[in-house]
Motif scaffolding. Structure first.
Motif, PDB file in Angstrom:
ATOM      1  N   ARG A   1      42.198 -18.565 -33.859  1.00 37.15           N
ATOM      2  CA  ARG A   1      41.150 -18.045 -34.723  1.00 37.15           C
ATOM      3  C   ARG A   1      41.592 -18.114 -36.175  1.00 37.15           C
ATOM      4  NH1 ARG A   1      39.864 -13.096 -36.681  1.00 37.15           N
ATOM      5  NH2 ARG A   1      41.485 -12.033 -35.492  1.00 37.15           N
ATOM      6  N   ARG A   2      40.723 -18.614 -37.022  1.00 37.02           N
ATOM      7  CA  ARG A   2      41.028 -18.747 -38.452  1.00 37.02           C
ATOM      8  C   ARG A   2      40.273 -17.697 -39.251  1.00 37.02           C
ATOM      9  NH1 ARG A   2      40.091 -25.311 -38.758  1.00 37.02           N
ATOM     10  NH2 ARG A   2      41.813 -25.891 -37.348  1.00 37.02           N
ATOM     11  N   PRO A   3      40.730 -17.429 -40.503  1.00 37.39           N
ATOM     12  CA  PRO A   3      40.020 -16.459 -41.340  1.00 37.39           C
ATOM     13  C   PRO A   3      38.562 -16.863 -41.515  1.00 37.39           C
ATOM     14  CG  PRO A   3      42.152 -16.982 -42.281  1.00 37.39           C
ATOM     15  CD  PRO A   3      41.945 -17.935 -41.136  1.00 37.39           C
ATOM     16  N   GLY A   4      37.669 -15.881 -41.367  1.00 38.38           N
ATOM     17  CA  GLY A   4      36.253 -16.156 -41.512  1.00 38.38           C
ATOM     18  C   GLY A   4      35.560 -16.507 -40.219  1.00 38.38           C
ATOM     19  N   GLU A   5      36.336 -16.761 -39.162  1.00 42.45           N
ATOM     20  CA  GLU A   5      35.744 -17.076 -37.874  1.00 42.45           C
ATOM     21  C   GLU A   5      35.420 -15.789 -37.125  1.00 42.45           C
ATOM     22  OE1 GLU A   5      37.801 -21.426 -37.037  1.00 42.45           O
ATOM     23  OE2 GLU A   5      38.453 -19.670 -35.906  1.00 42.45           O
ATOM     24  N   GLU A   6      35.007 -15.931 -35.881  1.00 41.62           N
ATOM     25  CA  GLU A   6      34.594 -14.794 -35.071  1.00 41.62           C
ATOM     26  C   GLU A   6      35.690 -13.729 -35.037  1.00 41.62           C
ATOM     27  OE1 GLU A   6      33.303 -13.795 -30.456  1.00 41.62           O
ATOM     28  OE2 GLU A   6      33.785 -15.845 -31.069  1.00 41.62           O
ATOM     29  N   PRO A   7      35.342 -12.447 -35.324  1.00 48.65           N
ATOM     30  CA  PRO A   7      36.347 -11.381 -35.342  1.00 48.65           C
ATOM     31  C   PRO A   7      36.844 -11.066 -33.942  1.00 48.65           C
ATOM     32  CG  PRO A   7      34.155 -10.457 -35.573  1.00 48.65           C
ATOM     33  CD  PRO A   7      33.998 -11.953 -35.637  1.00 48.65           C
ATOM     34  N   ASP A   8      37.872 -10.212 -33.891  1.00 50.39           N
ATOM     35  CA  ASP A   8      38.411  -9.789 -32.602  1.00 50.39           C
ATOM     36  C   ASP A   8      37.302  -9.230 -31.719  1.00 50.39           C
ATOM     37  OD1 ASP A   8      41.052 -10.482 -32.903  1.00 50.39           O
ATOM     38  OD2 ASP A   8      41.641  -8.560 -33.756  1.00 50.39           O
ATOM     39  N   SER A   9      37.356  -9.540 -30.458  1.00 48.90           N
ATOM     40  CA  SER A   9      36.400  -9.033 -29.485  1.00 48.90           C
ATOM     41  C   SER A   9      37.003  -7.841 -28.765  1.00 48.90           C
ATOM     42  CB  SER A   9      36.042 -10.137 -28.478  1.00 48.90           C
ATOM     43  OG  SER A   9      35.520  -9.583 -27.292  1.00 48.90           O
ATOM     44  N   GLN A  10      36.247  -6.740 -28.674  1.00 53.55           N
ATOM     45  CA  GLN A  10      36.742  -5.558 -27.971  1.00 53.55           C
ATOM     46  C   GLN A  10      37.030  -5.879 -26.513  1.00 53.55           C
ATOM     47  OE1 GLN A  10      34.356  -2.003 -28.409  1.00 53.55           O
ATOM     48  NE2 GLN A  10      35.150  -1.110 -26.533  1.00 53.55           N
ATOM     49  N   ALA A  11      36.100  -6.576 -25.870  1.00 49.82           N
ATOM     50  CA  ALA A  11      36.288  -6.907 -24.457  1.00 49.82           C
ATOM     51  C   ALA A  11      37.506  -7.795 -24.251  1.00 49.82           C
ATOM     52  CB  ALA A  11      35.034  -7.591 -23.907  1.00 49.82           C
ATOM     53  N   LEU A  12      37.708  -8.739 -25.159  1.00 47.18           N
ATOM     54  CA  LEU A  12      38.850  -9.640 -25.065  1.00 47.18           C
ATOM     55  C   LEU A  12      40.161  -8.877 -25.191  1.00 47.18           C
ATOM     56  CD1 LEU A  12      39.874 -12.611 -24.973  1.00 47.18           C
ATOM     57  CD2 LEU A  12      39.720 -12.612 -27.461  1.00 47.18           C
TER      58      LEU A  12
END
Length: 211
Positions: A38-49
């Protein structure tokens, strides 16, 4: 062959955690790959993940890795959920011998849920291990003020032992006296009171003077 996305991996979390160690290791490696890519600006951390990742690390006994995952997960949570997440992280830090870090984590957990008895108790215990009686007294007083009547006697007795102030012991003994007739008749319903009664009957080996 297409690789599973982070969202797809997280959806199968409970099923994955219940599988064998080899499968869990493979999925955990892929979950970490999702985070690394994951790069800056991409999808944030997922709680489920992150919940799936922390669960796998717990099952595999990877405490250091789980501590890191729980820190990221806590940033996505609030209130009692954040408290429980941070409390778990502090427990792991204590097992790793990181008492100072655990105390800091428990303070953050307490800020999320100020009246949770388990957090106040763990924080008082952590400060006892660290030899910080002033902070321990602060936590014990907050524990007394939390409104949990069945938990009142134990922190009062600990305050009496720490400060040498008789008023705390007197208050604890009065509280124990109100339930004394029921302790032997219904012991399972008064477990915390039995702990306090045993504490009251024991001799104090050491008194720390707080000033």
């Amino acid at each position: 062959r297409r690789r599973a996305t982070a969202a797809e991996l997280s959806k199968g979390g409970p099923e994955v955690v219940g599988r064998g160690p080899q499968v869990r290791q493979q999925v955990l490696a892929r979950l970490r790959g999702c985070h690394r890519s994951r790069r800056p600006g991409e999808e944030p951390d997922s709680q489920a993940l992150l919940e799936t990742r922390a669960g796998l690390e717990a099952r595999l006994g990877l405490q250091v890795e789980e501590i890191a995952s729980l820190a990221r997960l806590a940033a996505l949570l609030s209130g009692s959920e954040r408290n429980r997440c941070l409390h778990r992280r502090a427990d792991l830090q204590l097992e790793q011998g990181e008492s100072e870090a655990a105390a800091e984590t428990l303070e953050a957990a307490l800020a999320s849920d100020p009246n949770r008895i388990e957090t106040l108790q763990s924080l008082a215990d952590a400060y006892q291990r660290l030899g910080r009686p002033v902070d321990q007294v602060r936590c014990l007083r907050a524990w007394c003020e939390s409104g949990a009547v069945d938990q009142l006697a134990t922190p009062l007795l600990r305050l009496a032992a720490l400060t040498g102030e008789g008023r705390y012991r007197e208050a604890a003994e009065r509280a124990i006296g109100t339930v004394q007739p029921y302790l032997t008749r219904y012991p399972t319903g008064f477990a915390q009171w039995l702990v306090a009664a045993s504490f009251a009957a024991a001799e104090v080996d050491e008194v720390a003077v707080v000033g």
